[in-house]
Structure formats: C-alpha cells, structure tokens
Design a protein around this motif. Structure first.
Motif, PDB file in Angstrom:
ATOM      1  N   ILE A  74      11.534  36.650  15.895  1.00  0.00           N
ATOM      2  CA  ILE A  74      12.480  37.831  15.928  1.00  0.00           C
ATOM      3  C   ILE A  74      11.953  39.010  16.254  1.00  0.00           C
ATOM      4  CG2 ILE A  74      13.768  39.155  13.780  1.00  0.00           C
ATOM      5  CD1 ILE A  74      13.981  36.376  12.512  1.00  0.00           C
ATOM      6  N   HIS A  75      10.899  39.361  15.869  1.00  0.00           N
ATOM      7  CA  HIS A  75      10.154  40.815  16.172  1.00  0.00           C
ATOM      8  C   HIS A  75      10.118  40.881  17.479  1.00  0.00           C
ATOM      9  CE1 HIS A  75       6.248  43.213  16.821  1.00  0.00           C
ATOM     10  NE2 HIS A  75       7.431  44.056  16.422  1.00  0.00           N
ATOM     11  N   HIS A  76       9.368  39.748  18.169  1.00  0.00           N
ATOM     12  CA  HIS A  76       9.240  39.937  19.693  1.00  0.00           C
ATOM     13  C   HIS A  76      10.390  39.937  20.476  1.00  0.00           C
ATOM     14  CE1 HIS A  76       4.860  40.470  19.689  1.00  0.00           C
ATOM     15  NE2 HIS A  76       4.832  39.604  18.829  1.00  0.00           N
ATOM     16  N   GLN A  80       6.239  45.089   8.313  1.00  0.00           N
ATOM     17  CA  GLN A  80       5.272  45.686   8.817  1.00  0.00           C
ATOM     18  C   GLN A  80       5.473  45.793  10.098  1.00  0.00           C
ATOM     19  OE1 GLN A  80       2.082  42.582   7.887  1.00  0.00           O
ATOM     20  NE2 GLN A  80       2.129  43.024   5.807  1.00  0.00           N
ATOM     21  N   ASN A  81       6.575  45.297  10.904  1.00  0.00           N
ATOM     22  CA  ASN A  81       6.368  45.468  12.449  1.00  0.00           C
ATOM     23  C   ASN A  81       7.829  46.216  12.393  1.00  0.00           C
ATOM     24  OD1 ASN A  81       4.199  44.178  13.903  1.00  0.00           O
ATOM     25  ND2 ASN A  81       4.326  42.776  12.243  1.00  0.00           N
ATOM     26  N   ASN A 109       7.187  32.907   3.662  1.00  0.00           N
ATOM     27  CA  ASN A 109       8.130  33.469   4.649  1.00  0.00           C
ATOM     28  C   ASN A 109       7.666  34.426   5.257  1.00  0.00           C
ATOM     29  OD1 ASN A 109       8.872  35.874   3.339  1.00  0.00           O
ATOM     30  ND2 ASN A 109      10.021  34.637   1.714  1.00  0.00           N
ATOM     31  N   GLY A 110       8.421  35.139   6.339  1.00  0.00           N
ATOM     32  CA  GLY A 110       7.620  36.080   7.216  1.00  0.00           C
ATOM     33  C   GLY A 110       8.456  37.548   6.940  1.00  0.00           C
ATOM     34  N   ILE A 111       8.972  37.780   5.650  1.00  0.00           N
ATOM     35  CA  ILE A 111       9.401  38.868   5.431  1.00  0.00           C
ATOM     36  C   ILE A 111       8.658  40.169   5.644  1.00  0.00           C
ATOM     37  CG2 ILE A 111      10.757  40.237   3.640  1.00  0.00           C
ATOM     38  CD1 ILE A 111      12.527  38.199   5.121  1.00  0.00           C
ATOM     39  N   ASP A 112       7.369  39.809   4.927  1.00  0.00           N
ATOM     40  CA  ASP A 112       6.398  40.940   5.109  1.00  0.00           C
ATOM     41  C   ASP A 112       6.007  41.475   6.475  1.00  0.00           C
ATOM     42  OD1 ASP A 112       6.142  41.401   2.355  1.00  0.00           O
ATOM     43  OD2 ASP A 112       4.504  40.190   2.084  1.00  0.00           O
TER      44      ASP A 112
END
Length: 177
Positions: free
Chosen positions: A114-116, A140-141, A133-136
């Motif tokens: 999602i970020h990339h 952070q990004n 999960n990847g919420i943090d």
C-alpha cells in the motif's frame, strides 16, 4: 471525498468481500479516486487467479497446517489489498494519491505494498481481522488510516435522522469527525 460516497463505497466493499471463497475470512478492497468519487479497481482475497479454488487446491493450507492468524503470511490466499494493487497494475491504473477501503486491517506485507504503491489513505471498516497487522507501518510512513464502523441499515438511518442534508453533501452525524 463526499461522505455519502464513502458510505456507498463501504457497502460495495462489504458486498465485494462476499465473492471470496476463503473458508476462514472474507475480505474486500476498493481503490478509490478521492477527487472524482469513483472506484478505480477492486479486489478480494482468494486463491490464485486462474488456479485452484483455494490456496491449497480444494483445502485451506492455513487450516490444514494449523497456522494461527497473523503469522506466516506467505502461506494462504492472496490478500484483498494485494489483489486490488495487482489488478490496478495489470490494467495500467495508477495508485498514486488513491485511497483504499478494506474490510479488515492490512497485514504487514500488504501495508508495505500500500505504502509503496503511493496510496495516501486507508479506510479500515471495523469488525474485520484484528490480528498482527501493518497499521503501525502505515502510520510511520505517513499513510493516513481512518477507522469506520460497520454501516447500519439505511432505513433505520433515515428514520433516526442520522443523514441530514447539508448543501450538496450528506453528513453522517453518527461518526466522530
């Protein structure tokens, strides 16, 4: 993006999740253009495209191997977020600046995708997956994360006057701003 469109897209995402054939959980994801209020692409979790019905052919590998949720993410169905980003790439649809609605918290691998991919906001419909999960990672990004409650019956919303006409938008008075 107008509130009425977000609410409609959440309903669409929940309906899309029902297309999944995963016996453990059903997830949906919609990629949105927030300026035009339109869906760019969709995806849901499931087995490989053109392949077997499930990640292990006719069985769920995660169930067969006793793998707990949130661990060993390399084993199992393709995630809804992964599918929507890959579907967009295959169709030449850019993700940069788009929003994503998902029916559960993205895992760490999906958060990285999602970020990339350049997605700037993720709307997580509460009531979905709540494991590792990847919420943090998203926060952070600098990917905005917004939590939404499961929608209520539209008829009960109208009767309770939750929706109030305000110019050209419909405001949802039940959710904190």
């Amino acid at each position: 993006m107008q509130e009425k469109h977000i609410l409609i897209r959440i309903e669409q995402c929940l309906a899309l999740a029902q297309a999944s054939n995963c016996p453990r959980r059903k997830f949906g994801a919609l990629l949105l253009d927030p300026k035009r209020n339109v869906v760019l692409m969709d995806g849901y979790n499931g087995g490989p495209r053109g392949g077997s019905r499930l990640c292990g052919g006719e069985v769920c590998l995660r169930d067969e191997l006793g793998i707990p949720s949130g661990t060993r993410i390399e084993i199992g169905c393709h995630h809804a977020e992964m599918n929507v980003i890959c579907n967009a790439a295959a169709a030449g649809v850019p993700c940069a600046g788009a929003w994503l609605i998902v029916t559960g918290e993205p895992c760490l691998l999906c958060a990285k995708l999602i970020h990339h991919a350049g997605i700037t906001k993720v709307i997580v419909v509460q009531g979905g997956y709540k494991g590792e999960n990847g919420i943090d990672y998203l926060k952070q990004n600098h990917v905005e994360v917004e939590w939404r409650s499961l929608p209520q019956n539209p008829k009960s919303l109208q009767e309770s006057n939750v929706f109030k006409r305000s110019g050209s938008e419909i405001e949802d008075k039940s959710l904190p701003k």
